[in-house]
Design a protein around this motif. Structure first.
Motif, short mmCIF file in Angstrom:
data_model
loop_
_atom_site.label_atom_id
_atom_site.label_comp_id
_atom_site.label_asym_id
_atom_site.label_seq_id
_atom_site.Cartn_x
_atom_site.Cartn_y
_atom_site.Cartn_z
N THR A 111 48.68 49.10 -1.67
CA THR A 111 49.05 48.94 -0.25
C THR A 111 48.07 48.24 0.54
O THR A 111 48.04 48.07 2.04
CB THR A 111 50.06 49.77 1.01
OG1 THR A 111 49.53 50.93 1.21
CG2 THR A 111 51.40 49.56 0.49
N HIS A 131 56.62 46.65 -1.00
CA HIS A 131 56.12 45.95 -0.19
C HIS A 131 55.60 46.04 0.88
O HIS A 131 55.09 44.98 2.49
CB HIS A 131 57.21 44.86 -0.66
CG HIS A 131 57.07 43.87 -0.11
ND1 HIS A 131 56.61 42.95 -0.38
CD2 HIS A 131 58.40 42.53 1.05
CE1 HIS A 131 56.88 41.56 0.88
NE2 HIS A 131 57.85 41.49 1.56
N THR A 179 53.02 47.18 2.57
CA THR A 179 52.23 46.07 2.66
C THR A 179 51.67 45.09 4.01
O THR A 179 50.52 45.15 4.28
CB THR A 179 51.88 45.53 1.35
OG1 THR A 179 51.90 46.46 0.91
CG2 THR A 179 51.31 44.48 1.14
N ASN A 180 52.70 45.04 4.88
CA ASN A 180 53.22 44.58 5.19
C ASN A 180 53.39 45.02 6.93
O ASN A 180 53.88 44.31 7.76
CB ASN A 180 54.08 43.53 5.75
CG ASN A 180 53.59 42.32 4.22
OD1 ASN A 180 52.68 41.70 3.75
ND2 ASN A 180 55.05 42.39 3.09
N GLN A 225 53.22 47.18 10.37
CA GLN A 225 52.61 47.20 11.56
C GLN A 225 53.55 48.06 12.62
O GLN A 225 54.28 48.70 12.59
CB GLN A 225 52.36 46.13 12.24
CG GLN A 225 51.60 44.75 11.38
CD GLN A 225 51.47 43.57 12.62
OE1 GLN A 225 52.65 43.48 12.94
NE2 GLN A 225 50.14 42.80 11.97
#
Length: 105
Positions: free
Chosen positions: A40, A90, A93-94, A96
């Motif tokens: 990540t 996944h 990793t993205n 926030q």
């Protein structure tokens, strides 16, 4: 948010109610934590860092998978990362922190 998962967290998650494999579980959990952090790009090992529940679940699910399929007889089972773990990686990793993202009008 809590920190990194502990051996006790993993044992509860994996439904392990004995101490016979504590060394193995500790090793697998450490490897799973490293795997998720590298996959990540997020370093959750910083002292006092909040670890999202998705990351904790991902780490424990991967360690539990490796623990369950640690026998050399099962060909290919350990080499594949389970789909739910890949999905969590996944997402992480993205990911926030919603509290840091400004609301859009």
């Amino acid at each position: 948010m809590p920190g990194l998962p502990t051996l006790d967290d993993l044992k509860l998650f994996a439904r392990v109610d004995h101490d016979d494999d504590d060394a193995t579980l500790t090793t697998l959990l450490g490897a799973a934590i490293e795997f998720v952090q590298q996959a990540t790009g997020n370093d959750y090992s910083v002292s006092g860092a909040d670890v999202p529940e998705r990351a904790r679940t991902c780490m424990m699910a991967l360690a539990a998978h490796w623990y369950e399929f640690r026998e050399p007889v099962i060909v290919g089972a350990v080499t594949r990362v389970p789909m739910h773990v890949r999905s969590l990686i996944h997402q992480l990793t993205n990911w926030q922190d919603p509290s840091l993202v400004e609301a859009t009008p």
